[in-house]
Enzyme design. Structure first.
Site, PDB file in Angstrom:
ATOM      1  N   ASP A   1     -17.547 -28.493  18.829  1.00 54.63           N
ATOM      2  CA  ASP A   1     -17.255 -29.126  20.104  1.00 54.63           C
ATOM      3  C   ASP A   1     -18.253 -30.268  20.313  1.00 54.63           C
ATOM      4  O   ASP A   1     -19.209 -30.410  19.547  1.00 54.63           O
ATOM      5  CB  ASP A   1     -17.274 -28.128  21.266  1.00 54.63           C
ATOM      6  CG  ASP A   1     -18.540 -27.308  21.342  1.00 54.63           C
ATOM      7  OD1 ASP A   1     -19.396 -27.452  20.448  1.00 54.63           O
ATOM      8  OD2 ASP A   1     -18.697 -26.519  22.278  1.00 54.63           O
TER       9      ASP A   1
ATOM     10  N   TYR B   1     -21.210 -32.935  21.494  1.00 56.61           N
ATOM     11  CA  TYR B   1     -22.589 -32.820  21.965  1.00 56.61           C
ATOM     12  C   TYR B   1     -22.573 -32.633  23.484  1.00 56.61           C
ATOM     13  O   TYR B   1     -21.733 -33.214  24.175  1.00 56.61           O
ATOM     14  CB  TYR B   1     -23.379 -34.090  21.633  1.00 56.61           C
ATOM     15  CG  TYR B   1     -23.551 -34.368  20.157  1.00 56.61           C
ATOM     16  CD1 TYR B   1     -24.114 -33.422  19.304  1.00 56.61           C
ATOM     17  CD2 TYR B   1     -23.183 -35.601  19.622  1.00 56.61           C
ATOM     18  CE1 TYR B   1     -24.307 -33.689  17.958  1.00 56.61           C
ATOM     19  CE2 TYR B   1     -23.375 -35.886  18.273  1.00 56.61           C
ATOM     20  CZ  TYR B   1     -23.928 -34.928  17.438  1.00 56.61           C
ATOM     21  OH  TYR B   1     -24.117 -35.203  16.111  1.00 56.61           O
TER      22      TYR B   1
ATOM     23  N   PHE C   1     -19.845 -35.705  15.727  1.00 59.50           N
ATOM     24  CA  PHE C   1     -21.159 -35.992  15.160  1.00 59.50           C
ATOM     25  C   PHE C   1     -21.699 -37.380  15.501  1.00 59.50           C
ATOM     26  O   PHE C   1     -22.855 -37.680  15.217  1.00 59.50           O
ATOM     27  CB  PHE C   1     -21.168 -35.797  13.639  1.00 59.50           C
ATOM     28  CG  PHE C   1     -20.855 -34.395  13.216  1.00 59.50           C
ATOM     29  CD1 PHE C   1     -21.761 -33.379  13.409  1.00 59.50           C
ATOM     30  CD2 PHE C   1     -19.616 -34.084  12.657  1.00 59.50           C
ATOM     31  CE1 PHE C   1     -21.467 -32.072  13.044  1.00 59.50           C
ATOM     32  CE2 PHE C   1     -19.302 -32.779  12.285  1.00 59.50           C
ATOM     33  CZ  PHE C   1     -20.231 -31.776  12.478  1.00 59.50           C
TER      34      PHE C   1
ATOM     35  N   HIS D   1     -22.810 -25.627   8.682  1.00 62.80           N
ATOM     36  CA  HIS D   1     -22.957 -26.701   9.663  1.00 62.80           C
ATOM     37  C   HIS D   1     -24.264 -27.455   9.408  1.00 62.80           C
ATOM     38  O   HIS D   1     -25.256 -26.868   8.971  1.00 62.80           O
ATOM     39  CB  HIS D   1     -22.960 -26.092  11.077  1.00 62.80           C
ATOM     40  CG  HIS D   1     -22.762 -27.084  12.162  1.00 62.80           C
ATOM     41  ND1 HIS D   1     -23.805 -27.800  12.717  1.00 62.80           N
ATOM     42  CD2 HIS D   1     -21.641 -27.496  12.804  1.00 62.80           C
ATOM     43  CE1 HIS D   1     -23.334 -28.597  13.651  1.00 62.80           C
ATOM     44  NE2 HIS D   1     -22.022 -28.440  13.730  1.00 62.80           N
TER      45      HIS D   1
END
Length: 254
Positions: free
Chosen positions: A64, A66, A77, A219
């Site tokens: 999801d 930031y 990202f 991740h």
């Protein structure tokens, strides 16, 4: 009515009329009215706006957005210019440097100088590129890299706060549409949430008779990056696959 502005509009038209999406929309209207939510409402579909369906060559799938001020702007990202890089993005840039910049430098090195000079020069180049891009990954999106999260909104300071509200069903449809496309592409799945979509991609692509490249890894966050994210060579492997299938490689510079 959502207006993305490209071929996604027709592909997703029916999705926007389904009951689950109407419920999601009602939830979001209330959230944006009463809470601080990221990204801005007009940037929710920014990834789809920048990367039309027909132009997708690779998908980088996140979780999801930031959830701190000034960061999220609708691309997985990516951050707004002037924002301190989140740790995940720092690690992505480190991997990019090792995978693409150093590899390119080694390929063109003259053989002179001390061992490691080529990677030092690549790091200097990468640092200059980072300063220029400011952490904004828009150039990737414009070159066919769909920077998609599985959940497209989040409440400020509350990671995962909009999970289970309907976004997963919507982004599963996006992934399904891409997986069914006859032209091969690369799916880069970072983290357990993204990796959980692997079976959807495989099942849909088998039915369509197309073989995509699926790359999975932990991740890039500091909590998991050293458990297998680093060294994955996601960027060069993507380009090798594209070239093997008669397509232009992606320019990963920023």
């Amino acid at each position: 009515m959502v207006n993305i502005g490209n071929d996604w509009d027709e592909l997703l038209r029916d999705e926007f009329e389904k009951d689950y999406y109407r419920e999601l929309r009602s939830f979001l209207i209330k959230e944006y009215r009463e809470e601080t939510v990221y990204p801005a409402a007009d940037e929710i579909f920014y990834a789809l706006k920048l990367t039309p369906y027909k132009d997708v060559r690779a998908v980088i799938l996140g979780q999801d957005p930031y959830h701190e001020p000034g960061q999220a702007h609708g691309l997985a990202f990516s951050v707004r210019r002037g924002t301190k890089y989140p740790p995940s993005l720092v690690n992505i840039f480190k991997e990019l440097e090792e995978d693409v910049s150093c590899a390119a430098a080694k390929d063109t090195a003259s053989g002179k100088g001390e061992p490691g000079d080529e990677c030092k020069n690549a790091e200097e180049s990468r640092n200059a590129e980072e300063a220029k891009s400011g952490g904004v990954l828009v150039p990737w999106a414009e070159r066919g890299v769909l920077l998609l999260n599985t959940v497209l909104t989040v409440r400020a300071h509350q990671a995962g706060s909009h999970r289970g509200r309907g976004w997963e069903q919507f982004t599963d449809k996006v992934i399904e549409l891409l997986s069914a496309r006859k032209k091969p592409m690369v799916f880069i799945l970072w983290g357990a949430n993204a990796i959980s979509k692997k079976e959807l991609i495989l099942e849909t692509s088998r039915k369509a008779g197309v073989r995509h490249l699926i790359i999975t890894a932990p991740h890039p966050s500091p909590l998991s990056a050293y458990r297998g994210f680093f060294g994955g060579r996601y960027f060069s492997r993507t380009n090798y696959f594209l070239e093997d299938n008669g397509m232009e490689p992606i320019d990963w510079s920023l």
